[in-house]
Design an enzyme around this catalytic site. Sequence first.
Site, mmCIF file in Angstrom:
data_model
loop_
_atom_site.group_PDB
_atom_site.id
_atom_site.type_symbol
_atom_site.label_atom_id
_atom_site.label_comp_id
_atom_site.label_asym_id
_atom_site.label_seq_id
_atom_site.Cartn_x
_atom_site.Cartn_y
_atom_site.Cartn_z
ATOM 1 C CE LYS A 1 -0.154 1.985 3.299
ATOM 2 N NZ LYS A 1 0.110 3.072 4.289
ATOM 3 C CG ASP B 1 -2.660 2.059 6.496
ATOM 4 O OD1 ASP B 1 -3.343 3.062 6.204
ATOM 5 O OD2 ASP B 1 -1.435 2.105 6.702
#
Length: 276
Positions: free
Chosen positions: A13, A131
């Site tokens: 990510k 996240d």
Amino acid sequence: MSAATFRGYAPAKVNLALHVTGRRVDGYHELDSLVVFAGVGDRLEIAPADALSLTVTGPRAEGVPDDARNLVWKAADWLAPGRGAAMTLDKHLPHAGGIGGGSADAACALRGLAEIWDVDVPDGAEALGADVPVCLHGQPVRMRGIGDVLDAVPPLPPMWIVLVNAGVEVPTGAVFKAMERVDNPPLPAPAWDGFDSFLVWLERTRNDMESSARSQAPVIGMVLERLRALPGCRFTRMSGSGGTCFGLFETEIAARDAALGLPKHWWVTYAPVLRA
């Protein structure tokens, strides 16, 4: 191996932009971020078992816990406490590197365990980490709030990314603590129609954690300077709370050549930015 074995991929990510816009009364920070995923990541295999276990392998396994401290294990306990599974995590992303390795692993574990155990993944995965919801989503997105608000963005143009970590781990808590202000302006409205206009938009954004991360780990500044000097590098920034940095390139050849020009003792990889 059982036909029920799950094999999944946990891509890196990357926060191409990360604004810290406030702090709630419960202590959580409000974020506004453009999140994308790169075509490089960890791999997770899950097989049915009576008890829960985790084995960590791969080139980045050193220092990664294989017990209840690992987000993969925490994801299993959160999804269905007391259930068993044999999990093998093949680590390729740096530990505590600002590219969501642990969160991506946890999201992959949730998908795999839900399949193995035949259960649904409930809302509230941000309890595992800010996240985790965006990694469950797995597509380019604007992430707001404490990671729980995900908004669609225009289609990304094709591009390649070089990811670099000089071997530094930057604790997120220390970075937040060192920040001078946490009430910064939000992202401009996402709008672009090609690579050049996308870069223009990015230039109007920030990573509000970069300055404080660099105070904790000055080598981050050196990495960014090396990236900026590479032929074909169109944009550089630190991802997340650090210490992984990235450079954006228009072509695979430019990204590959750039990666080859960086120090061999750093963690360096190049990959396409995943568009969907």
